[in-house]
Design a protein around this motif. Structure first.
Motif, mmCIF file in Angstrom:
data_model
loop_
_atom_site.group_PDB
_atom_site.id
_atom_site.type_symbol
_atom_site.label_atom_id
_atom_site.label_comp_id
_atom_site.label_asym_id
_atom_site.label_seq_id
_atom_site.Cartn_x
_atom_site.Cartn_y
_atom_site.Cartn_z
ATOM 1 N N ALA A 99 50.828 40.179 35.983
ATOM 2 C CA ALA A 99 51.124 38.818 36.439
ATOM 3 C C ALA A 99 51.264 38.823 37.948
ATOM 4 O O ALA A 99 51.824 39.754 38.532
ATOM 5 N N ARG A 100 50.760 37.768 38.569
ATOM 6 C CA ARG A 100 50.822 37.613 40.015
ATOM 7 C C ARG A 100 51.158 36.162 40.332
ATOM 8 O O ARG A 100 50.861 35.253 39.564
ATOM 9 N N SER A 101 51.752 35.947 41.504
ATOM 10 C CA SER A 101 52.015 34.575 41.927
ATOM 11 C C SER A 101 51.242 34.251 43.194
ATOM 12 O O SER A 101 50.921 35.143 43.997
ATOM 13 N N LEU A 102 50.961 32.970 43.360
ATOM 14 C CA LEU A 102 50.401 32.439 44.596
ATOM 15 C C LEU A 102 51.421 31.494 45.206
ATOM 16 O O LEU A 102 52.093 30.753 44.476
ATOM 17 N N PRO A 103 51.561 31.495 46.536
ATOM 18 C CA PRO A 103 52.371 30.434 47.135
ATOM 19 C C PRO A 103 51.750 29.085 46.796
ATOM 20 O O PRO A 103 50.529 28.978 46.602
ATOM 21 N N LEU A 104 52.587 28.062 46.695
ATOM 22 C CA LEU A 104 52.110 26.760 46.251
ATOM 23 C C LEU A 104 50.926 26.272 47.083
ATOM 24 O O LEU A 104 49.962 25.704 46.548
ATOM 25 N N GLY A 148 37.244 39.011 32.450
ATOM 26 C CA GLY A 148 38.302 38.023 32.316
ATOM 27 C C GLY A 148 38.128 36.930 31.305
ATOM 28 O O GLY A 148 38.929 35.993 31.284
ATOM 29 N N TYR A 149 37.086 36.973 30.475
ATOM 30 C CA TYR A 149 36.853 35.919 29.483
ATOM 31 C C TYR A 149 38.121 35.629 28.663
ATOM 32 O O TYR A 149 38.827 36.564 28.287
ATOM 33 N N PRO A 150 38.413 34.351 28.409
ATOM 34 C CA PRO A 150 37.591 33.181 28.732
ATOM 35 C C PRO A 150 37.915 32.524 30.063
ATOM 36 O O PRO A 150 37.135 31.725 30.555
ATOM 37 N N LEU A 151 39.083 32.832 30.650
ATOM 38 C CA LEU A 151 39.483 32.186 31.897
ATOM 39 C C LEU A 151 39.992 33.219 32.892
ATOM 40 O O LEU A 151 40.794 34.099 32.541
ATOM 41 N N ARG A 152 39.561 33.077 34.124
ATOM 42 C CA ARG A 152 40.029 33.951 35.192
ATOM 43 C C ARG A 152 40.381 33.110 36.418
ATOM 44 O O ARG A 152 39.643 32.195 36.798
ATOM 45 N N LEU A 153 41.500 33.422 37.023
ATOM 46 C CA LEU A 153 41.853 32.800 38.288
ATOM 47 C C LEU A 153 40.942 33.360 39.379
ATOM 48 O O LEU A 153 40.689 34.565 39.426
ATOM 49 N N ILE A 154 40.444 32.496 40.246
ATOM 50 C CA ILE A 154 39.657 32.926 41.404
ATOM 51 C C ILE A 154 40.336 32.375 42.653
ATOM 52 O O ILE A 154 40.434 31.160 42.833
ATOM 53 N N TYR A 181 42.432 39.450 48.455
ATOM 54 C CA TYR A 181 42.016 40.605 47.674
ATOM 55 C C TYR A 181 42.093 40.271 46.189
ATOM 56 O O TYR A 181 42.891 39.422 45.756
ATOM 57 N N ALA A 182 41.269 40.958 45.397
ATOM 58 C CA ALA A 182 41.027 40.540 44.012
ATOM 59 C C ALA A 182 42.205 40.745 43.078
ATOM 60 O O ALA A 182 42.182 40.260 41.941
ATOM 61 N N MET A 183 43.264 41.437 43.521
ATOM 62 C CA MET A 183 44.444 41.557 42.649
ATOM 63 C C MET A 183 45.018 40.177 42.351
ATOM 64 O O MET A 183 45.717 39.973 41.354
ATOM 65 N N ALA A 184 44.720 39.174 43.224
ATOM 66 C CA ALA A 184 45.228 37.822 43.014
ATOM 67 C C ALA A 184 44.446 37.062 41.954
ATOM 68 O O ALA A 184 44.948 36.095 41.382
ATOM 69 N N SER A 185 43.221 37.501 41.673
ATOM 70 C CA SER A 185 42.345 36.778 40.745
ATOM 71 C C SER A 185 42.556 37.293 39.321
ATOM 72 O O SER A 185 41.734 38.023 38.757
ATOM 73 N N VAL A 186 43.668 36.868 38.730
ATOM 74 C CA VAL A 186 44.140 37.373 37.430
ATOM 75 C C VAL A 186 43.130 37.073 36.330
ATOM 76 O O VAL A 186 42.615 35.951 36.216
ATOM 77 N N LYS A 187 42.865 38.066 35.496
ATOM 78 C CA LYS A 187 41.921 37.939 34.384
ATOM 79 C C LYS A 187 42.659 37.582 33.088
ATOM 80 O O LYS A 187 43.864 37.744 32.983
ATOM 81 N N TRP A 188 41.870 37.115 32.091
ATOM 82 C CA TRP A 188 42.377 36.836 30.732
ATOM 83 C C TRP A 188 43.676 36.012 30.766
ATOM 84 O O TRP A 188 44.708 36.395 30.199
#
Length: 355
Positions: free
Chosen positions: A156-161, A185-191, A196-203
């Motif tokens: 799990a990761r967070s993004l600032p608002l 990441g199927y079916p949904l992935r954060l982009i 860096y890609a650690m922010a783009s959470v998969k599944w």
């Protein structure tokens, strides 16, 4: 008759199997998008198991009304399509000196694709963000034990608002025009473009709006720059990508004939756009400007560059490349060393021999 090239194909380079971590053969990537077969794979745990046929995306936390979206719901929202670089924060970790622990990525923990989905902002606004909200936490279905904490955690990761509300931060459901492959990441992935890609959470399992700071281990322990070997002084989070470049051709330790050769590669950045790429053939004493090819490039994609080199004298040569961006950031001669080995972006270099 088909040429040899039609059936000779590159492959991913295996770094580990359990969990699967595979490196893209970046030196052989000639297209602006990388298909799923060659797109690098980064996992912290084994692949998750969850109910595909009854998939729902919940949004809760500091919202005025909790929401539960089906895939059909998401398809009905306005969509956005973006071509972006995804780079693992540990890309090029093997090049750090002194060495650092962790997956010893070479230069291939980076790939590029076209992603389509619904802006996260639209989903958050439909749920109603409460006053005082600070971060948006995205949790994936993947989870596993952490030996440092003796406990099982989800990824799990967070993004600032502000980043979560950026119109180009999307919940993606397509990869290069097709449903996202399961490994990616199927079916949904954060982009989250430019980070860096650690922010783009998969599944994605669920999304939670928080009015406090998220402190999960992949936020507060991992993906943090620790400049000192033995303490946490001056620690800061890993976020946007550094300006960087990679030489694709020639290959490191190639033996070449005297004559004209094309040096080429890719360059990318997490802020603004690439404005210049330079090449040195004399160990950095002088630099010559390379030609940047912007055809097909977008705000978040890499650019291709090339330099024509006439090698008249025999001997060994060190070829170097460095990129600059519109925020006046330039690749340094030495990387910013940090204990976990993130964000390597020193001037790229290879060696070749002219015979």
């Amino acid at each position: 008759m088909n040429s040899h090239r039609s059936w000779v194909q590159p492959f991913l380079t295996t770094k580990s199997l359990l969990p699967e971590n595979q490196e893209s053969p970046i030196e052989f990537i000639e297209s602006d998008t990388v298909d799923s077969r060659l797109f690098y794979r980064r996992n912290h745990f084994l692949y998750p198991v969850f109910p595909f046929n009854s998939y729902w995306l919940p949004i809760g936390g500091a919202v005025t009304r909790s929401k539960l979206f089906s895939m059909d719901d998401l398809f009905r929202f306005p969509s956005k399509t973006i071509k972006i670089v995804l780079e693992c924060a540990g890309n090029k970790r093997r090049l750090f000196n002194p060495k650092v622990y962790g997956e010893q990525w070479d230069k291939g923990a980076i790939s590029q694709a076209v992603w389509k989905g619904v802006p996260l902002r639209i989903l958050l606004e439909s749920a109603g963000i409460k006053e005082g909200a600070k971060e948006v936490v995205v949790e994936g279905y993947d989870y596993g034990p952490r030996s440092d904490l003796n406990q099982v955690y989800p990824y799990a990761r967070s993004l600032p608002l502000e980043k979560a509300m950026d119109s180009d931060t999307i919940i993606a459901y397509e990869f290069n025009g097709r449903p996202i492959p399961f490994q990616h990441g199927y079916p949904l992935r954060l982009i989250a473009p430019q980070w860096y890609a650690m922010a783009s959470v998969k599944w994605i399992k669920h999304i939670t709006v928080m009015d406090s700071e998220f402190s999960g281990p992949f936020q507060s322990i991992d993906y943090v720059y620790y400049p000192h070997k033995d303490n946490e002084k001056d620690a800061r989070p890993v976020t946007e990508m550094n300006v960087n470049s990679t030489i694709q051709n020639p290959k490191d330790m190639d033996i070449l004939n005297a004559g004209t050769h094309i040096i080429n590669g890719i360059a990318w950045t997490g802020k603004g756009r690439i404005t210049m790429v330079e090449v040195s053939l004399d160990k950095g004493h002088t630099w010559k400007q390379a030609e940047i090819q912007r055809h097909g490039s977008t705000e978040y994609s890499w650019v291709r560059w090339s330099y024509k080199w006439t090698a008249a004298e025999r001997g060994e040569y060190k070829i170097m490349s460095r990129a600059s961006d519109s925020f006046k950031r330039k690749q340094p001669s030495q990387p910013f060393w940090n204990r976990k080995g993130y964000g390597y972006n020193a001037v790229d270099h290879i060696k070749v021999k002219i015979e």
